[in-house]
Design an enzyme around this catalytic site. Structure first.
Site, PDB file in Angstrom:
ATOM      1  N   ASP A  13      11.585  -3.188   9.843  1.00  0.00           N
ATOM      2  CA  ASP A  13      10.474  -3.448   8.926  1.00  0.00           C
ATOM      3  C   ASP A  13       9.255  -2.606   9.305  1.00  0.00           C
ATOM      4  O   ASP A  13       9.117  -2.152  10.444  1.00  0.00           O
ATOM      5  CB  ASP A  13      10.116  -4.929   8.958  1.00  0.00           C
ATOM      6  CG  ASP A  13       9.356  -5.380   7.718  1.00  0.00           C
ATOM      7  OD1 ASP A  13       9.323  -4.620   6.727  1.00  0.00           O
ATOM      8  OD2 ASP A  13       8.791  -6.488   7.731  1.00  0.00           O
ATOM      9  N   ASP A  55       7.728  -5.534  -0.947  1.00  0.00           N
ATOM     10  CA  ASP A  55       7.183  -6.884  -1.098  1.00  0.00           C
ATOM     11  C   ASP A  55       6.788  -7.171  -2.547  1.00  0.00           C
ATOM     12  O   ASP A  55       5.619  -7.306  -2.901  1.00  0.00           O
ATOM     13  CB  ASP A  55       5.969  -7.060  -0.185  1.00  0.00           C
ATOM     14  CG  ASP A  55       6.341  -6.997   1.285  1.00  0.00           C
ATOM     15  OD1 ASP A  55       7.530  -7.173   1.605  1.00  0.00           O
ATOM     16  OD2 ASP A  55       5.450  -6.759   2.119  1.00  0.00           O
ATOM     17  N   GLU A 104       7.152   2.566   7.410  1.00  0.00           N
ATOM     18  CA  GLU A 104       6.557   3.701   6.675  1.00  0.00           C
ATOM     19  C   GLU A 104       5.955   4.758   7.604  1.00  0.00           C
ATOM     20  O   GLU A 104       6.071   5.942   7.231  1.00  0.00           O
ATOM     21  CB  GLU A 104       5.480   3.194   5.697  1.00  0.00           C
ATOM     22  CG  GLU A 104       5.986   2.332   4.574  1.00  0.00           C
ATOM     23  CD  GLU A 104       6.339   0.918   5.006  1.00  0.00           C
ATOM     24  OE1 GLU A 104       7.193   0.302   4.357  1.00  0.00           O
ATOM     25  OE2 GLU A 104       5.785   0.447   6.021  1.00  0.00           O
TER      26      GLU A 104
END
Length: 801
Positions: free
Chosen positions: A407, A475, A410
């Site tokens: 997670d 999300d 990026e």
């Protein structure tokens, strides 16, 4: 060269140059000379040199090396080797044409210009070549006014992304809905409705301008880096996806359990809660194959503990026993991990000592604040950091952890000033997730060579599919607006080589309790790559904690997902071998029908299924287009529809509008509570008959569901199906291709033949008549037929007139 060939190329050269006469040209760059070798063409100009080379007849690469720079550097995306000896060069005083059997690169000497065509049809042309500005390095291309443009990674902009200037900077968009200009997974890639792509093979951040000023201009802007692009072209969309995945790599087969249902939420706070949740699935007889532990596995609090990367002993007192007990029930354990090590975490001193973190300008760990606390960032490009990070994964895998959730990759917050071993944050930001996945994938190859990894990640780059990455759409808002764009994102990413893009089923962000929304989202989940309900915990994402009606509807969707496991696993194999997406846009069916280019809410799941989503509350009917050149059967009612028309479909509470192509073979399986029960000895094979279909084909791929590269190792079986129809009979053949290292078992196939309007006269297995039943209500035939030791089966159904 014979006179005929010379004449052909002269005429062809004239045609190519004439076709690009309207394109803009470079008045500053001056041709000086060129040099042809076996593998490339070098063109020297006053401002630098070009290197042009073919990977094959459908892929060409052009690199520009400005004066004062050395070489073109390394590609992070490309794995294909260039070919040699299959090109031709023709020159006259005004131009050079460098050709493969498909692509032609036309270079005008004065004024200097580079243009591309494929089999005589123009594709695209450079305007000015690479131009350096005060802050960026840009290249412009001229495109046709009616081209529809896809690409740029994951966005919510509509299928046609032309008219947008897209930032190339992976960044999460929390709670997005019907528009998102920037998301977790960006790519410097443009795909044209003319079935070609331009891939800007460069890592640093920048922009991709898809004719935002309406001047028929495509522009790539970057802060620095390689001035390299590839053009990939296909005769068909299937051909295009084959070639693009040939260039950048294909997705390995996932472990079979990953095609099942996941239990997931943000998050499970303890071992007790984890076990009790799975026990509830088993009590309710709802199939489940894995449970995902969010960040509470390593700490009790949301903030301050990221980077511990070890089980919190108070909350998870005996994790190895928990993992083993879950595995005994057929349920895999997946852990979240992040690349951030907080200064308050238990591993901070270790991370500093081992020098695994990104640094400041003088080599000290670079620390900064973000939502979870004050942090450093693991440098996944640094060999020492790779070894350190992987050893943590390895230790947990040795304790039974079966998969990983990466997670915030990026990375979520990545200050410009942070330095990596191979460049600044902005130079490597967009490939961080790519190299993180590479680290895990290659770790498995080294230390767990007989196990397929499961690598769920939010951010990657072009080519990340070859490292087994399974990305999701971020999300998303838990709302109808959040559901609406999910098909668009997955279809776009499939075109761009990323086949397993999927969504948090039910929606993630917000505490919206909407049972109809949840039901429709899970029904969509049946026909998308990964079935994983996930959300913030205020409203449960797991069906076992929903009210009875919603639970029952969710259970039905999950059971259908498991029934389709043989089909889904087979289309995953097709993707692994050819790059063909699992989810396919309608324009794959009618390749020249421009009206289908913007459609994303109806799509193909593999070759056999047509799926139309329901993304509005209370929708009673929906207009659905049935692609031409096929007949389609309602998956529930069996009603037949002729292709090439739109129909008003009445919606059902328990099922999306789903249709099966006539002539399809659909392998299915009943009764699984998890994939441990998967066996072709329990196979139900459906065939959708229509008298207009003279012949059709299908197949089913099978292996042990665990071994990497099982097909290449010969550890597989491939069941091939063929139908032949005449006025009086339907012939069905099953033949088995066996890998040299695969041991097959005897099978009994439960056949279900659809759309048989009259009771057949007889059914034969070989020359032996066998028993069958025919349902007048459903117009189906049912019979059982054993597959012999030779793996073949031949059936004849004598039809009534």
């Amino acid at each position: 060269m014979t006179n005929k060939i010379a004449l052909f190329f002269s005429v062809f050269l004239f045609a190519v140059l004439a076709s690009f006469s309207a394109f803009a040209q470079n008045s500053q760059r001056v041709y000086q000379s060129h040099k042809l070798s076996e593998e490339k063409l070098e063109v020297m100009t006053n401002e630098g040199n070009y290197e042009i080379k073919f990977y094959n007849d459908q892929i060409v690469e052009t690199a520009f090396i400005p004066k004062g720079e050395m070489g073109i550097g390394k590609s992070h995306a490309v794995v294909l080797e260039t070919c040699t000896g299959s090109s031709n060069l023709i020159e006259n005083e005004k131009s050079i044409v460098y050709t493969s059997k498909g692509i032609s690169v036309a270079i005008s000497k004065l004024p200097f210009n580079i243009s591309y065509s494929y089999k005589g049809n123009e594709l695209i042309s450079e305007k000015n070549g690479y131009v350096k500005t005060d802050s960026t390095e840009n290249i412009d291309f001229t495109i046709e006014k009616d081209e529809v443009l896809f690409g740029g990674g994951a966005r919510v902009l509509g299928m046609n992304r032309r008219g947008n200037r897209l930032q190339l900077y992976n960044r999460a968009h929390y709670g997005y809905g019907t528009r998102s200009e920037l998301m977790n997974y960006t790519m410097p890639l443009v795909i044209s409705s003319k079935k070609y792509a331009v891939h800007f093979d460069n890592a640093p951040i920048g922009y991709l301008d898809l004719d935002s000023e309406n001047t028929n201009t495509l522009r790539y802007e970057s802060i620095s880096g390689r001035k390299v692009y590839q053009i990939v072209v296909g005769d068909t969309w299937e051909d295009f996806t084959y070639e693009f995945s040939n260039l950048t790599g294909r997705q390995p087969m996932l472990p079979r359990w990953s095609f099942g249902n996941f239990s997931s939420r943000f998050g499970y706070h303890s071992q007790k809660e984890t076990v009790e949740t799975i026990d509830q699935f088993l009590k309710d007889s709802i199939p489940v194959d894995a449970i995902i532990l969010d960040l509470f596995w390593f700490g009790k609090e949301m903030k301050g503990e990221m980077g511990n990367l070890a089980f919190e002993q108070d909350s998870f007192p005996n994790p190895e026993k928990m993992i083993a007990d879950l595995d005994a029930k057929g349920v895999k354990t997946i852990l979240i991990t992040e690349p951030f090590v907080l200064t308050t975490s238990k591993r901070w001193d270790e991370a500093v000592k081992e020098e695994v973190l990104g640094t400041d300008s003088i080599g000290n760990p670079y620390t900064y604040d973000f939502y979870f606390g004050n942090t450093g960032l693991i440098d996944v490009f640094k060999p020492k950091a790779i070894s350190w990070f992987w050893n943590i994964y390895k230790g947990l895998a040795n304790k039974g952890v079966a998969g990983w959730w990466g997670d915030l990759g990026e990375p979520e917050v990545h200050p410009t000033e942070l330095k990596h071993v191979n460049g600044s944050a902005d130079e490597v930001h967009n490939i961080y997730g790519h190299y993180w996945a590479k680290m895990v994938f290659e770790g498995y190859q080294k230390d767990f060579p007989n196990q397929r990894p499961f690598i769920l990640m939010r951010a990657g780059a072009v080519g990340s599919q070859r490292y087994g990455m399974v990305p999701w759409t971020g999300d998303v808002s838990r709302s109808w607006d959040g559901l609406k764009p999910q098909t668009e994102i997955s279809l776009q990413m499939g075109l761009q080589g990323i086949p397993y893009m999927h969504s948090d089923l039910g929606g993630f962000a917000g505490d919206n309790l909407d049972d109809e929304l949840y039901t429709r989202w899970l029904q969509y989940g049946v026909f998308q790559p990964i079935f994983r309900p996930h959300a913030q915990e205020e409203v449960p994402s797991e069906p076992v904690f929903r009210e009875p009606k919603t639970k029952a509807l969710a259970k039905k969707s999950i059971e259908l997902r498991y029934q389709l496991m043989p089909y889904n696993y087979s289309i995953a194999f097709d993707n692994n071998q050819t790059g063909m997406p699992l989810m396919r846009p309608l324009f794959f069916e009618e390749q020249d029908n421009k009206e289908l280019l913007p459609i994303s809410d109806t799509y193909l799941w593999g070759d056999a299924f047509l799926v139309s989503t329901i993304t509005d509350a209370g929708l009673k009917e929906k207009e659905v287009y049935m692609p031409a050149n096929s007949v389609w059967f309602d998956f529930v009612s069996e009603k037949k529809y002729e292709g090439g028309k739109s129909y008003t479909i009445q919606t059902r509470e328990d099922q999306l509008p789903v249709f099966v192509r006539g002539g399809s073979f659909i392998p299915m399986m009943n009764g699984m509570l998890n994939t441990r029960a998967y066996s072709l000895n329990n196979l139900e094979l459906h065939y959708y008959h229509n008298k207009s279909i003279v012949e059709s084909k299908g197949h089913l791929y099978n292996d042990d569901g665990e071994t990497p590269n099982a097909f290449e190792k010969g550890q597989y079986e491939l069941l091939n199906f063929v139908s032949e129809t005449s006025n009086s009979k339907l012939n069905l053949a099953l033949t088995t291709e066996m890998g040299k290292a695969f041991k097959a078992s005897e099978k009994v196939i439960n056949w279900v033949i659809h759309n048989i309007r009259k009771e057949p006269k007889k059914v034969f297995l070989g020359k032996k008549k066998i028993e069958f039943t025919w349902s007048k209500k459903s117009n189906t035939i049912h019979f059982r037929a054993k597959v012999g030791a030779d793996g073949n089966q031949f059936i004849t159904i004598k039809l009534a007139k």
